[in-house]
Design an enzyme around this catalytic site. Sequence first.
Site, PDB file in Angstrom:
ATOM      1  N   GLU A  22      21.082   4.574  29.911  1.00 32.42           N
ATOM      2  CA  GLU A  22      20.568   5.602  28.808  1.00 32.42           C
ATOM      3  C   GLU A  22      19.408   4.890  28.116  1.00 32.42           C
ATOM      4  O   GLU A  22      18.287   5.611  27.956  1.00 32.42           O
ATOM      5  CB  GLU A  22      21.789   5.945  28.039  1.00 32.42           C
ATOM      6  N   ASP A 249     -18.213  -0.552  -7.532  1.00 33.08           N
ATOM      7  CA  ASP A 249     -18.276  -1.404  -8.767  1.00 33.08           C
ATOM      8  C   ASP A 249     -17.106  -2.676  -8.672  1.00 33.08           C
ATOM      9  O   ASP A 249     -16.502  -2.796  -7.722  1.00 33.08           O
ATOM     10  CB  ASP A 249     -17.776  -0.516  -9.882  1.00 33.08           C
ATOM     11  N   LYS A 271     -21.111  -4.969 -11.958  1.00 34.28           N
ATOM     12  CA  LYS A 271     -21.803  -5.648 -12.964  1.00 34.28           C
ATOM     13  C   LYS A 271     -20.812  -6.202 -13.979  1.00 34.28           C
ATOM     14  O   LYS A 271     -19.944  -5.316 -14.349  1.00 34.28           O
ATOM     15  CB  LYS A 271     -22.523  -4.335 -13.804  1.00 34.28           C
ATOM     16  N   GLY A 303     -11.890   3.823 -12.592  1.00 34.64           N
ATOM     17  CA  GLY A 303     -11.512   5.081 -13.699  1.00 34.64           C
ATOM     18  C   GLY A 303     -12.204   6.424 -13.350  1.00 34.64           C
ATOM     19  O   GLY A 303     -12.029   6.971 -12.066  1.00 34.64           O
ATOM     20  N   MET A 384     -12.628  -1.897 -23.089  1.00 31.91           N
ATOM     21  CA  MET A 384     -13.365  -3.047 -23.185  1.00 31.91           C
ATOM     22  C   MET A 384     -13.599  -3.732 -24.493  1.00 31.91           C
ATOM     23  O   MET A 384     -14.605  -3.851 -24.960  1.00 31.91           O
ATOM     24  CB  MET A 384     -14.884  -2.854 -22.458  1.00 31.91           C
TER      25      MET A 384
END
Length: 464
Positions: A22, A249, A271, A303, A384
């Site tokens: 099988e 980014d 950056k 984000g 930030m």
Amino acid sequence: MKTFPMFLTMAGRRVVIAGGGEQAAQKCRLMLKTEAEICVHAPELEPELADLHREGRITWVTDPIDPDAFAGAALVFVATGCPGLDASLHDLAKIAGTVVNVVDQPDLCDAITPSIVDRDPVVVAIGTEGTAPVLARQIKTRMEEVLEPRLGDLAALAGRLRDRAAMRLQPRKRRDLWRWVFNGPARDAHARGAEREAAQLIKEAIDTAEFGAAGVAPVALVGAGPGSKDLITLRGVQRLQEADIIFYDRLVDPEVLELARRDAERVYVGKAPGCHSWPQDQINGVLVSAAKQGKRVVRLKCGDPGIFARGAEEIEALKAADIPFEIVPGVTAASAAAASLGDMLTERDKTDTLVLTTGRCADPDSPPDWLDHLKQGTNVAFYMGVKAAAEIEAAVAKSGLAGQIEARIVSHAQMPSEVSVACRATDLAKTIASHDIANPAIIFLRCPRVAVASAATSPISVPA
């Protein structure tokens, strides 16, 4: 990945199955879906395999098995049902230098059989590297529900029309055509059984070069979310898969880029604070230039592109060049940080005002006027803000609300490196230093609304 998924060309190639029971029949059923030549080595065959042999669909060999039996095979399945015999046959197959799959013994497998969703020529293979076959079958069931039964026929039709499209349409137009075919009326018609209508729609679209994809904006500003790739929106993923070139980014998780087309060009325009390797004017210029070259452009931002991401400056540059654009929102860092804390950004009767502000401005000598925001009923999220912690502390002290303000800091929200701490609002700088917290970080200062006692319980002062 411990295993690498790949589709093998099987037409005219030999597949050897060692075993006649099988387990061997199961592998044979799978290989019969291909154009391989199937050779079964076994002293006896179970009824299904015996029927296939009588029909001429497989070759049955009863000779003793040695390495020569496996030599030159594209793939070998060892499936006798006896673990000891299977291990011995595995060794013989390896002497012959073949790729081997031993049933139910993943440690002896060079190749693992995936769960398959078959919409020939569309084939979806699902693997768990042998760790969770039940999960693979569950995913297969989901995919069976998602993909209409005749999708393979539509893909085959598209394949037959590829040369016609190549003769009449430029590469960019061709990509738009097939996007339209598999997302529009042609697919809908084919799914309901109207194959001729679907074929006619596609042929007319090729000949006239008129189809719905032309309305898609050539530049999409896409929010990648706060980091983790599973927080990008479905529309964001779609735009990545449509893009010819992606400008991304510094804070974008590399795994998010894996959601894009493999042949899409990726350009880093990151950056970092204090070292702007890509001035904003230069980024604006490359977006405009790429769009004018006829490329479908994605500007991928960490984000949400509309929150402290300088997206407005890029939009102005696109508008000035008369280039259509689209904004695809993303999960902003404040939402992700609050979720990590198990907190809500607003709360009825306590916090009815949410302020998103920044710890620094373009002009370092003109910081935001944080005092205007520090009021009862307000939650202030500083983006930030790590390097401005001392100035934020000073603003708190001047507000006269220091004792009522709840302060929390979240760095790298929703990422494996996430750090979150709570402190007094007057200890921000010390807490950040002691926990070695760095940007990207969100500082929350929340000043809940003070409940006002009801007239029934409050003492009443009566003037003398």
